[in-house]
Design an enzyme around this catalytic site. Sequence first.
Site, PDB file in Angstrom:
ATOM      1  N   GLU A  87      -2.209  52.533   8.566  1.00 22.35           N
ATOM      2  CA  GLU A  87      -2.922  51.893   9.676  1.00 22.35           C
ATOM      3  C   GLU A  87      -3.461  52.945  10.645  1.00 22.35           C
ATOM      4  O   GLU A  87      -4.562  52.817  11.159  1.00 22.35           O
ATOM      5  CB  GLU A  87      -2.027  50.890  10.406  1.00 22.35           C
ATOM      6  CG  GLU A  87      -1.371  49.825   9.517  1.00 22.35           C
ATOM      7  CD  GLU A  87      -2.326  49.087   8.596  1.00 22.35           C
ATOM      8  OE1 GLU A  87      -3.510  48.948   8.967  1.00 22.35           O
ATOM      9  OE2 GLU A  87      -1.895  48.671   7.503  1.00 22.35           O
TER      10      GLU A  87
ATOM     11  N   GLU B  99      -4.931  47.297  11.404  1.00 24.83           N
ATOM     12  CA  GLU B  99      -5.360  48.512  12.105  1.00 24.83           C
ATOM     13  C   GLU B  99      -6.209  48.284  13.354  1.00 24.83           C
ATOM     14  O   GLU B  99      -7.009  49.148  13.715  1.00 24.83           O
ATOM     15  CB  GLU B  99      -6.153  49.379  11.123  1.00 24.83           C
ATOM     16  CG  GLU B  99      -7.541  48.835  10.711  1.00 24.83           C
ATOM     17  CD  GLU B  99      -7.577  48.025   9.419  1.00 24.83           C
ATOM     18  OE1 GLU B  99      -6.510  47.490   9.036  1.00 24.83           O
ATOM     19  OE2 GLU B  99      -8.641  47.916   8.808  1.00 24.83           O
TER      20      GLU B  99
HETATM   21  N1  TRP Z   1      -6.657  45.811   6.925  1.00 23.98           N
HETATM   22  C1  TRP Z   1      -5.269  45.540   6.677  1.00 23.98           C
HETATM   23  C2  TRP Z   1      -4.728  46.778   5.992  1.00 23.98           C
HETATM   24  O1  TRP Z   1      -5.041  47.103   4.910  1.00 23.98           O
HETATM   25  C3  TRP Z   1      -5.054  44.354   5.792  1.00 23.98           C
HETATM   26  C4  TRP Z   1      -4.763  43.060   6.462  1.00 23.98           C
HETATM   27  C5  TRP Z   1      -3.851  42.827   7.411  1.00 23.98           C
HETATM   28  C6  TRP Z   1      -5.314  41.786   6.173  1.00 23.98           C
HETATM   29  N2  TRP Z   1      -3.817  41.508   7.718  1.00 23.98           N
HETATM   30  C7  TRP Z   1      -4.699  40.851   6.976  1.00 23.98           C
HETATM   31  C8  TRP Z   1      -6.272  41.359   5.299  1.00 23.98           C
HETATM   32  C9  TRP Z   1      -4.992  39.495   6.919  1.00 23.98           C
HETATM   33  C10 TRP Z   1      -6.594  39.991   5.235  1.00 23.98           C
HETATM   34  C11 TRP Z   1      -5.962  39.083   6.042  1.00 23.98           C
HETATM   35  O2  TRP Z   1      -4.054  47.534   6.528  1.00 23.98           O
HETATM   36 ZN    ZN Z   2      -5.839  49.063   4.998  1.00 26.23          ZN
END
Ligand code: TRP
Ligand code: ZN
Length: 865
Positions: free
Chosen positions: A304, A270
Site C-alpha cells: 500500500e 492505498e
Molecule cells: N487497491 C487495493 C490494493 O491492491 C485493492 C482493494 C482494496 C480493493 N479494497 C478493495 C479492490 C475493494 C476492490 C474493492 O491494495
Molecule cells: Zn494494490
Amino acid sequence: MTDASSTPAMPVTIHRGDYRPPEWQIPDIALDFALGIDATRVAAALSVVRHADTPVPLVLRGDGLTPAAVRVDAEVWNDWRLDGSDLIVDLGDRTAATVEVDTVVDPASNTQLSGLYASNGMLSTQCEAEGFRRITFHPDRPDVLSRYKVRMQGDKAKFPILLSNGNCIDRGEEGSDHWALWEDPWPKPSYLFALVAGDLVVNRDSFTTMSGRNVELGIWVRDGDLDRTGHAMQALKDSMAWDERVYGREYDLDLFNIVAVSDFNMGAMENKGLNIFNTRYILADPDTATDMDYDGVEGVVAHEYFHNWSGNRVTCRDWFQLSLKEGFTVFRDQSFSADMGSPAVKRIEDVRLLRAAQFPEDAGPLAHPIRPDSYQEISNFYTATIYNKGAEIIRMMATMVGPDRFRKGTDLYFDRHDGEAATCEDFVRAIEDGAGIDLTQFRRWYEQAGTPRVAARVDANAATGERTLHLAQTVPPTPGQPDKQPMLIPLRIKAFDLDGGHGDEAERLVLLDRAELAVPLGPYRSRPMLSINRGFSAPVIVDFAREDGELAWLAAHDDDPFARYEALQQLMLDTLVAAVSGEARANDAVIDAIARTLEGAGEDPAFAAEAVLLPSEAFIGDQMVTVDPDAIRRERLALQGAIGTALESEWRAILAGAAPPAADLSRAAKGRRRLRGVALAYLAATGMADIPALAFKTFSDADGMTERQAALATLAHGDSDERVAALDIFYQRYRDNPLVLDKWFQVQAWSLRPDTVDAVKELARHADFTLANPNRVRALYGALTGNQAAFHQADGAGYRLIADLVIALDPKNPQTAARMIPPLGRWKRFDEGRQRLMRAELERILAQPGLSRDVTEQASKSLLG
Ligand code: TRP
Ligand code: ZN
C-alpha cells in the site's frame, strides 16, 4: 406500474476499446460531511470544467443515492434528471460551473462495505473501484483527478478522531460536536478518497525523507490493539527507506496515516495519505500472529505504501489498466520482501501462490489477459492474473534489461507520467525508451491470456558430441481467444557438466521468441544436467522429461536455490502423478533427495522447509487430465507417511530441541519454526501412536502462535482426544480475539478428516460465525474451497455448501460472494459426475431472483466453461 429496481437489468459489458476521455473535468472538490452512524449528510461542491468542444450535459454516477438538492453557481437548479441511478445535470452552454449536490447515506445499513460504512461503531470508507458513487454523485472514473477539501463534523464522544486524506488544516468545536478540515494538495481520482471517524488510538512515529523532510506517521487502531502495531510501523519505515533507495521515490506529504478496520472486503487500500487496512494486515504480536502473518503484515504495508507512487502519483486511465498499478506494485512489494528476508524463500512462496491461484484461473472459464478487453463488474477483476501474473510480466522486463536499465525505465515512467492517469502502454513505452529495449513482441503478454507451455528436449550429435536444446512453445486457447501468437519468453538456463569435458556453462538468458527454437549448448561427453527457467524467469509451464537421477542431482547441486527447489518438486510430482495413475513406483529417489536437503538444513532451515514440502493436492491435480481428488489425497498421504517413516529419526531430531522463543523473529528463528512444523506434519502422516501426545505437548509448550497453530492444525487432521482438548483450549483462550478465532475456524475447515464438509456446515451455525465479516467467511468457506478432497466430495455436499453461501451472502455483500464462485467454475477438470453437480449449483445460483451484477457475471461465465 413497473418498479425499475426489481427487474434485474441485463448486465452491461464495458469494452476497453470504447474508452473516451472525460467531457468534464473537476479540478476542485469540496465535501462537507455531517457524520452519523444511521445518517450521514454529504454536501458536495464540484468545480467542473468542460473539456468537450460543444455543450454536453454533466453526467454524475450514483449508486443508491437520491439528490436532496442541486445548485449550480449557488442558485437552486432544476435542469437535472435521474437516468437510472445517474444524475444528469444540464449546464446549457456553460464551460465551467460550481455544481453542488446534497445527499444522505446510511452507513449502518451498508453491508456491502463499499462506500461509507459503519464497522464497530466507527465510520470508514472504501471507494476503489466504484464506491465513491455510493457517497456522492460523481463521474467516479480514475481519469478525473481533483484536489479535495473535506470538512467533517460529528459528535465528539462518538467520533473523537476525524481523519481524511492529506493534511489537517483547521479544526474546531460546536457544542457537543467537533469538526476538522482536511486538504489534500495532490490531485487524485475519486477511488483514492478516504474518511474515517471513530474512537481510535494511535501509534505515532516519524520518518525523515532523503531530502530531509519530516513525515509524521500514525497507525490508528481500537483501544487494546495498540501493542500489536509495532511490526506494521517498522514495516512502514522500512518501506519508505526502500522506495527511496531502490526506486528513488520519496513520500510527498507531511503526514501518513494508516487505520485498521475489522470489516473489510480485501487486504488493504492505498488511499492518499490515509491507507485503510484489514486488521489482519496490521495487528501482530508473537502470541496471536504466526511468522507467516508477520510476513503478510510487512508485505501488505509495503504494497500500500508503494502505491503512493505506483498508483497514486501515477494512476490508471481506466480500470482496464488496473495491472498498471497492481502488477507493478506487487512486483515492488515482492522485491522489498525478498530484500528484507530470504530472496530464495520469497521467490518460492510467490511462485507457489502463482501456481495455486493464477495458473488455474488462466486455465479456466474466467481466464483473462492482464489487461482485459471487457468486463461487467470491475470488482471481479481484482484477480491473481491482474496482480500476480501482472507482477511476473514486470519481472520479466526487469530480468531482460537488468536492474540499472530497469531503473532508468521506471525513472522515465514516473517522470513522464507524474500527475497523470496512464495506461499499460505508457509503462511499456517508458521501459522501452528508458531501458533501451524493443518490447514489440513482449506486449503480447498484455493481450493474450493462458499460461504458455514450453516443451524442452536435448539431443546429441553422435559424431561431434554437440548438444542442442530444442524449445517449443504453445499458448492454449482461452475464452474469446482461440488462436494465439508466440510469446517472448525469457528463460534463464544453465548446463552443468558432470564429467569435466566441457565445464559448466555460465548462466544465460535465452529469449524464446518463436514457436520453436534450437539452442546450441556445445559439445559434451555425457548428457549435461540442464537447469531451465531458473528463478522462474518466465510464468510458464516447462515440460521437460528428466529421469529421477537428473532431478535428484539438480535438487542437490544446482547453484540456484529456486532451481534446487523446482527439481525436488518435480521429482515429488512425478512420483505422485505415477502413484495416482496406479503405476508402481519406488519412493527412494524422493526420500534420498529430502534426506540430502535436510542434511543442509542448518544453513537455511526456511529454504529446507519449503523444499521438502510435498506439492499441494490441487497442484498434483493440475498435472492430470481428469482430477481424481480422492486418489490424490490417498497417494499424497501415503507418500507423506512413507517419508515420515523413512526419515523418522531426522524429523524427531528437528523437534527434539526447544523451539526458538516466539519473540525471536530473526530469519534463523522463523526458519527453524517452519521446519519444526513440517517435521511434525511428516510424523503425523505416519500414524505412529505417540504423535497426538507429541503434537499436544508442542501445542501446550508453545510460547507463540506459529508453533501453536502448526500443532493445532496437525491435531485437527486426526481423531484423538488431544484434538478435542486442543480445539477447546484454543477457543476458550482466544474467543475474544477475532483474528485468532478465524484461525480456529480455518484449521477445522482445512482438516483432512472425511467429515470436514459436515463440520463446516456445523461451524457455520456456531455463535461466533457471521456473514457480516469477510475475514470470518474466508476463514471458514475459503478454507473449505482450498481443501480439494473435501470441497470435491463425490456427493456434491461441498459444492452445495458453497452455493448456499453465495446465495445467502449476495444480498449483503456481493463482492465477497462473487469471490467464492471461481472454485465451482473449474468443473471441466473433473469427472462427469462432479461436473454435473458443479454445474447444477452454478445454475441454482443463477436462478436466484435479484442477483447482483458481481455474482451474475462470475456464475454465468463459469457455466460457459
Ligand atoms: N487497491 C487495493 C490494493 O491492491 C485493492 C482493494 C482494496 C480493493 N479494497 C478493495 C479492490 C475493494 C476492490 C474493492 O491494495
Ligand atoms: Zn494494490
